[in-house]
Design a protein around this motif. Structure first.
Motif, PDB file in Angstrom:
ATOM      1  N   CYS A   1     -10.533  14.415   0.719  1.00 38.24           N
ATOM      2  CA  CYS A   1     -10.352  14.328   1.952  1.00 38.24           C
ATOM      3  C   CYS A   1      -8.869  14.819   2.450  1.00 38.24           C
ATOM      4  CB  CYS A   1     -10.774  12.896   2.600  1.00 38.24           C
ATOM      5  SG  CYS A   1     -10.405  12.667   4.209  1.00 38.24           S
ATOM      6  N   ILE A   2      -7.965  14.078   1.969  1.00 39.73           N
ATOM      7  CA  ILE A   2      -6.567  14.569   2.021  1.00 39.73           C
ATOM      8  C   ILE A   2      -6.044  14.705   1.124  1.00 39.73           C
ATOM      9  CG2 ILE A   2      -4.182  13.928   3.205  1.00 39.73           C
ATOM     10  CD1 ILE A   2      -5.780  12.254   5.421  1.00 39.73           C
ATOM     11  N   GLU A   3      -6.162  13.754  -0.164  1.00 41.38           N
ATOM     12  CA  GLU A   3      -5.806  14.036  -1.373  1.00 41.38           C
ATOM     13  C   GLU A   3      -6.342  14.936  -2.172  1.00 41.38           C
ATOM     14  OE1 GLU A   3      -5.853  13.283  -5.668  1.00 41.38           O
ATOM     15  OE2 GLU A   3      -7.532  12.984  -4.351  1.00 41.38           O
ATOM     16  N   HIS A   4      -5.839  15.637  -3.150  1.00 41.91           N
ATOM     17  CA  HIS A   4      -6.682  16.753  -3.717  1.00 41.91           C
ATOM     18  C   HIS A   4      -6.172  16.809  -5.117  1.00 41.91           C
ATOM     19  CE1 HIS A   4      -2.953  19.165  -3.324  1.00 41.91           C
ATOM     20  NE2 HIS A   4      -2.915  18.727  -1.897  1.00 41.91           N
ATOM     21  N   ASP A   5      -6.808  17.493  -5.918  1.00 42.26           N
ATOM     22  CA  ASP A   5      -6.327  18.010  -7.279  1.00 42.26           C
ATOM     23  C   ASP A   5      -5.282  19.195  -7.193  1.00 42.26           C
ATOM     24  OD1 ASP A   5      -8.190  16.486  -8.623  1.00 42.26           O
ATOM     25  OD2 ASP A   5      -9.606  17.718  -8.625  1.00 42.26           O
ATOM     26  N   GLY A   6      -4.655  19.173  -8.349  1.00 44.77           N
ATOM     27  CA  GLY A   6      -3.484  20.254  -8.300  1.00 44.77           C
ATOM     28  C   GLY A   6      -2.280  19.945  -7.489  1.00 44.77           C
ATOM     29  N   SER A   7      -1.892  18.573  -7.086  1.00 38.81           N
ATOM     30  CA  SER A   7      -0.843  18.260  -6.521  1.00 38.81           C
ATOM     31  C   SER A   7       0.296  18.604  -7.145  1.00 38.81           C
ATOM     32  CB  SER A   7      -0.926  16.691  -6.079  1.00 38.81           C
ATOM     33  OG  SER A   7       0.092  16.370  -5.261  1.00 38.81           O
ATOM     34  N   LEU A   8       1.467  18.865  -6.289  1.00 40.49           N
ATOM     35  CA  LEU A   8       2.606  19.287  -7.047  1.00 40.49           C
ATOM     36  C   LEU A   8       3.522  18.317  -7.683  1.00 40.49           C
ATOM     37  CD1 LEU A   8       4.562  21.779  -7.259  1.00 40.49           C
ATOM     38  CD2 LEU A   8       5.677  21.117  -5.338  1.00 40.49           C
ATOM     39  N   VAL A   9       3.224  17.132  -7.102  1.00 40.84           N
ATOM     40  CA  VAL A   9       4.026  15.829  -7.784  1.00 40.84           C
ATOM     41  C   VAL A   9       3.110  14.499  -8.154  1.00 40.84           C
ATOM     42  CG1 VAL A   9       6.249  16.517  -6.759  1.00 40.84           C
ATOM     43  CG2 VAL A   9       4.786  15.037  -5.549  1.00 40.84           C
ATOM     44  N   ARG A  10       1.834  14.847  -8.036  1.00 40.11           N
ATOM     45  CA  ARG A  10       1.027  13.830  -8.220  1.00 40.11           C
ATOM     46  C   ARG A  10       0.114  14.396  -9.482  1.00 40.11           C
ATOM     47  NH1 ARG A  10       3.905  10.695  -6.004  1.00 40.11           N
ATOM     48  NH2 ARG A  10       3.703   9.211  -4.546  1.00 40.11           N
TER      49      ARG A  10
ATOM     50  N   SER B   1       0.938  -1.128  -0.111  1.00 39.62           N
ATOM     51  CA  SER B   1      -0.040  -0.143   0.014  1.00 39.62           C
ATOM     52  C   SER B   1       0.864   1.259  -0.198  1.00 39.62           C
ATOM     53  CB  SER B   1      -0.971  -0.067   1.179  1.00 39.62           C
ATOM     54  OG  SER B   1      -1.798   1.048   1.046  1.00 39.62           O
ATOM     55  N   ARG B   2       0.587   1.926  -0.801  1.00 36.05           N
ATOM     56  CA  ARG B   2       1.189   3.411  -0.956  1.00 36.05           C
ATOM     57  C   ARG B   2       0.333   4.600  -1.190  1.00 36.05           C
ATOM     58  NH1 ARG B   2       4.332   0.541   0.822  1.00 36.05           N
ATOM     59  NH2 ARG B   2       6.550   0.258   0.454  1.00 36.05           N
ATOM     60  N   SER B   3       0.730   5.703  -1.149  1.00 39.53           N
ATOM     61  CA  SER B   3      -0.029   6.867  -0.933  1.00 39.53           C
ATOM     62  C   SER B   3       0.213   7.995  -1.870  1.00 39.53           C
ATOM     63  CB  SER B   3      -0.269   7.371   0.546  1.00 39.53           C
ATOM     64  OG  SER B   3       0.895   8.137   0.772  1.00 39.53           O
ATOM     65  N   ALA B   4      -0.277   9.159  -1.944  1.00 41.51           N
ATOM     66  CA  ALA B   4      -0.132  10.239  -2.555  1.00 41.51           C
ATOM     67  C   ALA B   4       1.236  10.956  -2.054  1.00 41.51           C
ATOM     68  CB  ALA B   4      -1.165  11.218  -2.898  1.00 41.51           C
ATOM     69  N   CYS B   5       1.471  10.592  -0.815  1.00 45.49           N
ATOM     70  CA  CYS B   5       2.501  11.383   0.044  1.00 45.49           C
ATOM     71  C   CYS B   5       3.810  10.621  -0.111  1.00 45.49           C
ATOM     72  CB  CYS B   5       1.947  11.481   1.550  1.00 45.49           C
ATOM     73  SG  CYS B   5       3.193  12.240   2.638  1.00 45.49           S
ATOM     74  N   PRO B   6       4.783  11.370  -0.845  1.00 44.79           N
ATOM     75  CA  PRO B   6       6.113  10.716  -1.011  1.00 44.79           C
ATOM     76  C   PRO B   6       6.701  10.564   0.523  1.00 44.79           C
ATOM     77  CG  PRO B   6       5.856  12.293  -2.586  1.00 44.79           C
ATOM     78  CD  PRO B   6       4.788  12.659  -1.612  1.00 44.79           C
ATOM     79  N   ALA B   7       6.527  11.340   1.376  1.00 46.52           N
ATOM     80  CA  ALA B   7       7.224  11.215   2.746  1.00 46.52           C
ATOM     81  C   ALA B   7       6.985  10.074   3.572  1.00 46.52           C
ATOM     82  CB  ALA B   7       6.851  12.442   3.439  1.00 46.52           C
ATOM     83  N   LEU B   8       5.551   9.755   3.367  1.00 38.92           N
ATOM     84  CA  LEU B   8       5.015   8.416   3.934  1.00 38.92           C
ATOM     85  C   LEU B   8       5.562   7.203   3.247  1.00 38.92           C
ATOM     86  CD1 LEU B   8       1.426   9.528   4.849  1.00 38.92           C
ATOM     87  CD2 LEU B   8       3.369   9.877   6.273  1.00 38.92           C
ATOM     88  N   ASN B   9       5.451   7.286   2.023  1.00 36.45           N
ATOM     89  CA  ASN B   9       5.972   6.037   1.351  1.00 36.45           C
ATOM     90  C   ASN B   9       7.569   5.954   1.492  1.00 36.45           C
ATOM     91  OD1 ASN B   9       3.371   6.214   0.186  1.00 36.45           O
ATOM     92  ND2 ASN B   9       3.981   7.189  -1.847  1.00 36.45           N
ATOM     93  N   THR B  10       8.251   7.045   1.679  1.00 39.32           N
ATOM     94  CA  THR B  10       9.623   6.696   1.710  1.00 39.32           C
ATOM     95  C   THR B  10       9.959   6.018   3.282  1.00 39.32           C
ATOM     96  OG1 THR B  10      10.124   8.720   0.384  1.00 39.32           O
ATOM     97  CG2 THR B  10      11.694   8.177   1.974  1.00 39.32           C
ATOM     98  N   MET B  11       9.059   6.367   4.080  1.00 43.36           N
ATOM     99  CA  MET B  11       9.350   5.795   5.273  1.00 43.36           C
ATOM    100  C   MET B  11       9.033   4.099   5.205  1.00 43.36           C
ATOM    101  SD  MET B  11       8.142   8.280   8.451  1.00 43.36           S
ATOM    102  CE  MET B  11       6.470   8.276   7.845  1.00 43.36           C
ATOM    103  N   ALA B  12       7.964   3.731   4.453  1.00 43.59           N
ATOM    104  CA  ALA B  12       7.603   2.617   4.170  1.00 43.59           C
ATOM    105  C   ALA B  12       8.800   1.779   3.536  1.00 43.59           C
ATOM    106  CB  ALA B  12       6.234   2.409   3.533  1.00 43.59           C
ATOM    107  N   ASN B  13       9.324   2.375   2.494  1.00 49.64           N
ATOM    108  CA  ASN B  13      10.192   1.852   1.552  1.00 49.64           C
ATOM    109  C   ASN B  13      11.809   1.534   2.354  1.00 49.64           C
ATOM    110  OD1 ASN B  13       8.663   2.140  -0.611  1.00 49.64           O
ATOM    111  ND2 ASN B  13       9.397   3.985  -1.394  1.00 49.64           N
ATOM    112  N   HIS B  14      11.775   2.203   3.458  1.00 52.06           N
ATOM    113  CA  HIS B  14      13.048   2.102   4.168  1.00 52.06           C
ATOM    114  C   HIS B  14      12.831   1.122   5.472  1.00 52.06           C
ATOM    115  CE1 HIS B  14      16.104   4.456   2.278  1.00 52.06           C
ATOM    116  NE2 HIS B  14      15.131   5.209   1.783  1.00 52.06           N
TER     117      HIS B  14
END
Length: 307
Positions: A146-155, A73-86
């Motif tokens: 809710c948390i995810e939104h349009d116009g995201s910088l990197v999604r 499971s991964r999300s629109a947030c790179p910072a959270l995904n990075t923690m899971a990847n490590h």
């Protein structure tokens, strides 16, 4: 009579919830204010020791990076995904306690305890879950608007791709090549320009585009994280955004003794958001160079104290 009793009981519960929320967040931001004062009068943590001794990441030594596999499971947030990847939170990104998430982001990104709690508890509230007892999968964060939104910088927008855990290389390249600071690093106003351009492009391309004020703040909060914790440094961001991997030897660029506080974070977030100029007709002229200039200079100089 029973119906009246039930209605009164619900009203009472609602009032108790409101009063408790006011008390809790008043206490939380009071503590955060004290942490901010402490940061101002104490020296920063020494380089190489931002992450506490005995914890993964001390001295820039992080657990091995493993790219997500099928079923993770991964999300629109790179910072959270990075923690899971490590492996700093469960590698599969599933069944994560909110309390565990708060502890992890505090240590990994050097956030104050109050700020880390605020972020994690806010996610719990927006997902209608209990911070103390419930859990989440990272993909839960992708609930649209809710948390995810349009116009995201990197999604890309969810209209274009429902899988918000997927890296968008084109958008990442636009960010890491958009810096005007020394060495091509990103300044606060660079993030404002990039956020504004991304919003205009998304609005043109997405017929279901929506972005209210709250989600604009969310978007600028993401940019502020990249500017404060990662210093806007393109070498760091290329790895964090493009691979969702912590660079070898990396440590948070914020070296505050009590970690980055909510108050200090807002000194980056607010000028970043209010420096975005979007035209009514859908064009974008960059940063407003006149309106609020004095206020932005004061805020930006305050930001430099923590970056």
């Amino acid at each position: 009579m029973l119906a009246i009793f039930i209605i009164l009981l619900r009203i009472l519960r609602g009032l108790v919830t409101i009063v408790w929320g006011v008390i809790k967040y008043t206490a939380l931001f009071s503590v955060d204010f004290l942490f901010t004062l402490f940061n101002l009068v104490t020296p920063n943590k020494p380089t190489g020791h931002v992450v506490p001794a005995g914890h993964p990441g001390n001295g820039g030594k992080w657990p091995a990076y493993i790219a997500p596999g099928s079923g993770d499971s991964r999300s629109a947030c790179p910072a959270l995904n990075t923690m899971a990847n490590h492996g700093l939170i469960p590698r599969d990104g599933k069944n994560i306690k909110f309390t565990e998430l708060a502890s992890a982001i505090r240590r990994v990104y050097n956030l104050s305890p109050a700020f880390a709690y605020f972020l994690s508890s806010s996610i719990a509230i927006m997902l209608s879950r209990d911070y103390s007892t419930d859990r989440l999968d990272l993909s839960d964060v992708d609930a649209h608007n809710c948390i995810e939104h349009d116009g995201s910088l990197v999604r890309v927008d969810i209209y274009d791709d429902p899988d918000q855990g997927k890296i968008a290389p084109k958008l990442v390249d636009e960010v890491v090549s958009g810096g005007t600071g020394p060495g091509g690093n990103l300044t606060l106003l660079d993030f404002s320009r990039l956020l504004g351009r991304r919003r205009v492009e998304a609005k043109r391309q997405n017929p279901t585009f929506s972005l209210d004020f709250v989600h604009k703040i969310f978007a600028s909060a993401n940019g502020s994280l990249l500017k404060t914790v990662f210093g806007g440094r393109v070498d760091d961001l290329r790895s964090i955004l493009g691979e969702e991997r912590l660079p070898d030897g990396w440590e948070p660029r914020v070296r505050r003794r009590m970690g980055l506080t909510t108050i200090e974070f807002n000194f980056t977030l607010l000028p970043m958001e209010f420096s975005i100029k979007e035209e009514v007709d859908g064009s974008m002229k960059g940063v407003d160079a006149e309106v609020g200039l004095v206020a932005r200079i004061v805020l930006c100089r305050s930001c430099e104290l923590i970056i």
